[in-house]
Structure formats: structure tokens, C-alpha cells
Design an enzyme around this catalytic site. Structure first.
Site, mmCIF file in Angstrom:
data_model
loop_
_atom_site.group_PDB
_atom_site.id
_atom_site.type_symbol
_atom_site.label_atom_id
_atom_site.label_comp_id
_atom_site.label_asym_id
_atom_site.label_seq_id
_atom_site.Cartn_x
_atom_site.Cartn_y
_atom_site.Cartn_z
ATOM 1 N N LYS A 1 37.486 13.080 28.506
ATOM 2 C CA LYS A 1 38.727 12.629 27.856
ATOM 3 C C LYS A 1 38.867 11.111 27.927
ATOM 4 C CE LYS A 1 43.646 13.944 27.888
ATOM 5 N NZ LYS A 1 44.598 14.893 28.513
ATOM 6 N N CYS B 1 43.761 16.833 24.098
ATOM 7 C CA CYS B 1 45.199 16.610 24.238
ATOM 8 C C CYS B 1 45.631 15.196 23.854
ATOM 9 C CB CYS B 1 45.655 16.989 25.637
ATOM 10 S SG CYS B 1 47.435 17.384 25.716
ATOM 11 N N GLU C 1 43.504 23.394 26.767
ATOM 12 C CA GLU C 1 43.066 22.441 27.790
ATOM 13 C C GLU C 1 43.312 23.012 29.187
ATOM 14 O OE1 GLU C 1 44.020 17.780 29.044
ATOM 15 O OE2 GLU C 1 45.547 18.995 28.051
#
Length: 303
Positions: A119, A156, A46
Site C-alpha cells: 500500500k 483502500c 482489505e
């Protein structure tokens, strides 16, 4: 029983605490190495372009973002993907008008951009001040039909949420990929080392969805965070295919058998025996009240 459809995955674990130009060169070298060793899909960590800037709130860090269509890193790695014939899920800081997102751009093996995933789960806490920078993702969970196979990607903090993994599985993912930047919590958060539960939750996604899972983390000390590496790939039954240590920069390889996994998934019956009509509480925050306007996360995910 073997099949004709396998995917060769490579996971890059690297230190990202150097200057931007050096990090990009190191990432390119790792992708070239992975391709030379037979990889069809190469997963970088990431926000690999530089140090993990969301540790603190700084206005000047917004200067690191760029629109996807004009993002120099996207352009560089799209050309690299085309040159090497590999699929690259690329983690970048996206500027979209006045909004900013933590975004993966899916680059196919011919260098074309198949789309973006923003995200969905954005953390906020000591050392991980992401809500200051990133708006909550608005793309839904995405699955792309790439040259290598159907890939689902979370970023993540997404990897802790079983709902995200299940949504991608329902959309037809053959592999789940998680670019990551995670380390031991800073002292003000108790210095907790989350390595073990971090892995366990993703192994759970693999088993519950009967899908291979790959995670690419960074290594090294950056200010108050010690990124603990331990990147890995597990198969559709949660068995470890390859894993890295806590400190080394390396390239991991694993081959997964998509057709064998499909048969295994059908045999387990998890999707046959699901009861969606009983899962209404998942569409609420308090277990009772439906979230107004909540979609199913699938509107844009089939590419």
C-alpha cells in the site's frame, strides 16, 4: 460490438468482526460460492482476516503479521485458488524483516504467487491509525498478467488518488481493483459519512481511464467504526454494473468486456491527448520543488 475477451469479476462484501478462524472460513465459503457462480477473479475486502486492528495503536497487533512466503493465509488461499481455478488478489498484513506492510499478494488461477503490492498511501487519523503499523509501500503500482487478464490493485486509501489509477492504466491494467476497509468516521472526527465521495472518486477513475473499477468493502460495527459496505463494480464509462447495500454480506458479480473497453479507450483519446511534459508539478509536494530521487512508479510493475 462484442469480443472474445471478457472477465467475470466477483466482489465479496463481508463482516470481519468475528474470530480469525471464523472470518477465514467465511471468506473461503464466499470464494467457493463466487467460483461456483462463474467468477474468474474474486476480490475480498482489505485485511479481511479479522477486525480492523489499526483503529488503535497496540504493540501486540504486530503479532498478526507474517512474511508472505510463510503466511498461513496466503498458503491456504493459494491452494484454494488452484482448486477452484480463480485469481485471488489477497489482502494481508506482511512482516518483512523489521518492517511491516499492508500488502496484496496476487495469486493466479493455478495457485502461483505473481508478486506483491504494498500500500502506497497510508492514512493516519482517528480510527485509521495505519501509519503506526505500516511502512509506506515501496513496490510502485503493480499490474499483473493473470490467467483472467491484466489486473491493477490499489488498497483502500489508494483509491482516493487519481495518480495511482492513472499509473496502473499506463502500465496496461484492464481492470482496477480496490480491497477496502472504510466506514463512517468515529465521533472524534465528526462522524462524517464518506460513502458518496468514496464512490464518486472511483467512478472518476473509471471514466478518466476508461477502465472498469471494482471495490470490496466490509460491513458491520467494529468499536468506533461502522463499515458502510456499498461495494460495487462500475464499467469503463462509470455505469454501475452491480452494487451491495450497507449491511449485508454478499457476493456481487459483473462481466466486463476487455476488448470492447480497449476500443472505447482508444476512441475517447484521453491517452492520445495526454501531455506528460506539462505534468511536472505531479512529481513535487509543493507544486514547485521536485522530490529528490522520485521515480515514475513503474520500475517493477510489469509482471
Amino acid at each position: 460490438m462484442s469480443s472474445g475477451h471478457t472477465i467475470d469479476l466477483a466482489v465479496v462484501q463481508m463482516a470481519c468482526n468475528g474470530p480469525r478462524a471464523a472470518n477465514l472460513d467465511a471468506a473461503e465459503a464466499a470464494v467457493r460460492r463466487a467460483a461456483a457462480e462463474g467468477a474468474q477473479v474474486v476480490l475480498l475486502p482489505e485485511l479481511f482476516e479479522g477486525p480492523y486492528f489499526p483503529q488503535v495503536e497496540r504493540e501486540d497487533a504486530f503479532d498478526l503479521a507474517a512474511p508472505v512466503d510463510a503466511h498461513p493465509t496466503v498458503a491456504r488461499f493459494a491452494a484454494l485458488a488452484a482448486d477452484l481455478g480463480v485469481v485471488l488478489p489477497l489482502s494481508v498484513f506482511e512482516a518483512a524483516g523489521p518492517a511491516y506492510y499492508n500488502t496484496v499478494v496476487m495469486i493466479d488461477a493455478d495457485g502461483s504467487r505473481l508478486g506483491t503490492y504494498r500500500k502506497a498511501h497510508v492514512p493516519d487519523g482517528p480510527g485509521y491509525e495505519e501509519k503506526y503499523y505500516f511502512a509506506p509501500g515501496d513496490t510502485g503500482f503493480r499490474v499483473w498478467a493473470t490467467a483472467a487478464g491484466r489486473l491493477g490493485v490499489g488498497i483502500c486509501w489508494d483509491q482516493w488518488f487519481p495518480e495511482a489509477a492513472r499509473a496502473m492504466a499506463l502500465a496496461g491494467a484492464e481492470v482496477l481493483l480496490y480491497p477496502t476497509a472504510i466506514g463512517s468516521e468515529p465521533p472524534e472526527a465528526g462522524g462524517v459519512d464518506t460513502r458518496a465521495p468514496w464512490r464518486r472518486v472511483m467512478v472518476g477513475h473509471a471514466v478518466a481511464n476508461v477502465l472498469p473499477v471494482a471495490a470490496a468493502n466490509r460491513v458491520g460495527v467494529e468499536d468506533a467504526l461502522r463499515f458502510y459496505g456499498t461495494s460495487f463494480v462500475v464499467d469503463a464509462q462509470g455505469e454501475v454494473l452491480c452494487e451491495a447495500g450497507e449491511t449485508e454480506s454478499t457476493v456481487l458479480h459483473a462481466r466486463v468486456d476487455v476488448d470492447a473497453d480497449r476500443r472505447l479507450r482508444a476512441g475517447y483519446g484521453f491517452f492520445r491527448d495526454r501531455r506528460p511534459e506539462l505534468y511536472g508539478a505531479l512529481r513535487t509536494r509543493d507544486g514547485v520543488t521536485p522530490v529528490p530521487g522520485a521515480g515514475d512508479g513503474r520500475e517493477d510493475e510489469r509482471e
